[in-house]
Design a protein around this motif. Structure first.
Motif, PDB file in Angstrom:
ATOM      1  N   ALA A   1      -2.142   8.119  -4.737  1.00 20.05           N
ATOM      2  CA  ALA A   1      -3.612   8.254  -4.701  1.00 20.05           C
ATOM      3  C   ALA A   1      -4.121   9.391  -3.735  1.00 20.05           C
ATOM      4  N   ALA A   2      -3.185   9.770  -2.807  1.00 19.89           N
ATOM      5  CA  ALA A   2      -3.429  11.107  -1.992  1.00 19.89           C
ATOM      6  C   ALA A   2      -3.329  12.209  -2.817  1.00 19.89           C
TER       7      ALA A   2
ATOM      8  N   TRP B   1       0.760  -1.155   0.046  1.00 20.09           N
ATOM      9  CA  TRP B   1      -0.064  -0.041   0.115  1.00 20.09           C
ATOM     10  C   TRP B   1       0.878   1.362  -0.049  1.00 20.09           C
ATOM     11  N   LYS B   2       2.165   1.188   0.394  1.00 27.27           N
ATOM     12  CA  LYS B   2       3.107   2.157   0.379  1.00 27.27           C
ATOM     13  C   LYS B   2       3.205   2.864  -0.956  1.00 27.27           C
ATOM     14  N   SER B   3       3.241   2.059  -1.766  1.00 31.72           N
ATOM     15  CA  SER B   3       3.669   2.342  -2.964  1.00 31.72           C
ATOM     16  C   SER B   3       2.672   3.421  -3.905  1.00 31.72           C
ATOM     17  N   TRP B   4       1.514   3.089  -3.408  1.00 28.83           N
ATOM     18  CA  TRP B   4       0.271   3.810  -4.229  1.00 28.83           C
ATOM     19  C   TRP B   4      -0.428   4.905  -3.331  1.00 28.83           C
ATOM     20  N   SER B   5       0.220   4.894  -1.917  1.00 26.78           N
ATOM     21  CA  SER B   5      -0.857   5.666  -1.014  1.00 26.78           C
ATOM     22  C   SER B   5      -0.267   7.234  -1.400  1.00 26.78           C
ATOM     23  N   VAL B   6       1.124   7.581  -1.576  1.00 20.44           N
ATOM     24  CA  VAL B   6       1.186   8.832  -2.118  1.00 20.44           C
ATOM     25  C   VAL B   6       0.577   9.492  -3.268  1.00 20.44           C
TER      26      VAL B   6
ATOM     27  N   TYR C   1       4.786   8.229 -10.204  1.00 22.99           N
ATOM     28  CA  TYR C   1       4.431   6.688  -9.764  1.00 22.99           C
ATOM     29  C   TYR C   1       4.183   6.003 -11.083  1.00 22.99           C
TER      30      TYR C   1
END
Length: 572
Positions: free
Chosen positions: A327-328, A320-325, A558
């Protein structure tokens, strides 16, 4: 075939440059009449006299032949606005741009080496380095004009360590070199990490390690194996630094070729524009030929060290850390659109340069317009145009990939003429507009799609079932329409989606230079350019679109890292 394709394409490009005075929708005689003879009425007789003075009374073919012969003799014409020799204006400007490009290339080399040397050491030891790939992707995704704005704001305005504009001293060249060199270095570092990681997984590395080969020799072999990918990119990057530095030169008032290109478009000084574009084109052709030769030589040398070839693959992010930033970041952009789009972006209903408040969350600009509303409408406008550009690039790339060697010339011309150069040409011919900027970006961005489609089709044709279909009576056209193209569409559509943020940032760069949409458009580049004079007194006017561009760059970084076979891509 490739030689013929390149010859025809280069000839067509030179003809286009030579015919610029004749294909413009705006009459150059009227522009020069207003600038030189403002007190004279634009009667038909006066306009015809000005046209004769500019040499526009000849036929287009005669004018083209005369221009080409003059270029061969060293006479590139005379500036319409300054009445000086074009070559006398181009030569010092090209020298400044080449010096700036070399300084930026040095910065890029230091950034890339600072990342790749430790990584190479780790790979030679058999370990996998923990690289800041995400940070590199973000640094590579940010457009150079945004670096220029931020560096000027921090280093020149707030801290006062460097001069905000000018050229001729060491300190004056630091910020422009950083603005161009940092994203380039991040691009090379990211590309090098991908290439090294692929080379380090080849069987010969394990064999050499078990055989007791020294780490320094393994590191040297890994560097040699990566050189076929990196060396050609070095030449392309140098061309990009020379031809794509206009935004940085405009921000810092550097008297280089890019700034001369932009000012000649604004003043409709067609001879100077012809000379600037021709200079960029000749430099690109020369450097491209050298880089291709170095790349072939490096490939021959590298191919002797092992049987496998080096390919650049995307690194799939996990967790989840790879897409959290990203995505935010995307969520914030969506929130800005949702809150600001219903508001009026054109009405000057507020106090001039009003600070942020509850009624105006992002303040007002110099004309009293709601910055939040303009930012939201600019987001929708920029992304909508970017979607159209990506679709056109995808279609052109797929069609071009079927041409094989015949596509070599158009691809070389597209690489040589950067989006900013094509944008300058179209702004001269059609006038600056959103559609002109879209065409300028599409004229260059189709090349990665063509390369991707060509490699994908080659992989599909290598499959055993595909090779059996002709023996089963499947005709070539049916083979392409029913079996080849449908199998390639999913990957190509994913690539198109991944390119969307980079295309949007390229459009923003052209708008920032005044080569794209004009007022009252809400394009991000226009918002940043309009807010730049108020960086000290009303920083919110400029920082809001800058923050939005940073959010989009996070998404682009990303996507660039997770694109299959995609390279980290920097903007104009």
């Amino acid at each position: 075939m490739e030689l013929c394709s390149r010859g025809l394409s280069f000839g067509a490009a030179l003809a286009l440059i030579g015919l610029l005075p004749w294909i413009s929708v705006r009459d150059p005689a009227m522009t020069i009449l207003r600038e030189r003879y403002g007190d004279r009425a634009p009667t038909p007789e006066v306009v015809e006299a000005v046209r004769a003075e500019l040499g526009l009374d000849e036929s287009p073919i005669a004018s083209l032949c005369g221009w080409f012969v003059g270029v061969l003799r060293g006479d590139w014409g005379t500036s319409w606005a300054r009445e000086e020799s074009v070559l006398s204006l181009i030569t010092p400007a090209l020298g400044v741009s080449l010096l700036l490009a070399c300084a930026a290339f040095l910065v890029a080399a230091l950034v890339a080496l600072g990342v790749l040397v430790p990584a190479l050491t780790q790979y030679a030891k058999g370990a996998s380095p923990r690289g800041a790939t995400g940070v590199l992707g973000l640094l590579a995704a940010l457009p150079s004009f945004l670096y220029a704005v931020l560096l000027m704001l921090v280093g020149a305005v707030w801290l006062g360590w460097f001069p905000p504009y000018g050229w001729g001293t060491f300190l004056a060249g630091v910020l422009p070199a950083l603005a161009l060199g940092v994203p380039t270095g991040a691009f090379f570092a990211g590309l090098g990490l991908h290439t090294l990681s692929t080379a380090a997984r080849e069987p010969w590395v394990a064999t050499w390690t078990l055989g007791g080969i020294s780490r320094s020799r393994i590191a040297g072999a890994l560097a040699q194996r990566s050189s076929p990918t990196l060396l050609p990119q070095a030449g392309i990057t140098l061309v990009a630094l020379v031809g794509g530095s206009a935004a940085v030169e405009v921000v810092f008032a550097v008297p280089g070729l890019g700034r001369l290109l932009v000012t000649s478009v604004r003043g409709q000084d067609v001879p100077v524009l012809q000379g600037a574009v021709l200079a960029v084109f000749l430099v690109a052709v020369a450097v491209g030929a050298v880089s291709r030769g170095l790349g072939r030589r490096a490939f021959r040398r590298a191919s002797t060290s092992s049987s496998a070839s080096v390919a650049v693959r995307g690194v799939a992010a996990r967790g989840w850390k790879s897409w959290s930033v990203p995505a935010a970041a995307g969520g914030l952009l969506i929130a800005v659109v949702g809150v600001g789009f219903p508001r009026d972006p054109v009405a000057s209903a507020h106090e001039r340069l009003a600070p942020p408040s509850l009624a105006l969350p992002l303040g007002a600009d110099a004309l009293g317009r709601d910055v939040l509303a303009r930012l939201a409408h600019g987001t929708v406008e920029t992304i909508a145009i970017a979607l159209g550009v990506v679709f056109v690039c995808l279609c052109v790339g797929v069609l071009t990939s079927w041409l094989g060697p015949f596509a070599a010339g158009p691809m070389d011309v597209a690489v040589a003429l950067r989006p900013i150069v094509v944008g300058a040409l179209l702004a001269t011919v059609l006038g600056p507009s959103a559609w002109g900027a879209a065409v300028a970006v599409a004229a260059v961005m189709w090349v990665p799609f063509a390369q991707h489609a060509s490699s994908t089709f080659a992989q599909i044709r290598a499959r055993s079932y595909w090779q059996l279909l002709p023996f089963l009576g499947v005709r070539p056209l049916q083979l392409a329409v029913r079996y080849t193209v449908p199998a390639a569409i999913p990957g190509l559509l994913q690539h198109a989606f991944l390119r969307l943020p980079a295309v949007a940032l390229a459009l923003t760069s052209l708008a920032f230079l005044g080569l794209g949409p004009q007022q009252p458009s809400s394009d991000w580049g226009l918002l940043i350019a309009a807010g730049l004079p108020y960086a000290e007194t009303a920083p919110w006017v400029m920082l809001s679109p800058v923050a939005a561009t940073l959010l989009l760059a996070l998404v682009a970084a990303y996507f660039g890292l997770n694109a299959p076979g995609a390279r980290l891509a920097g903007a104009l």
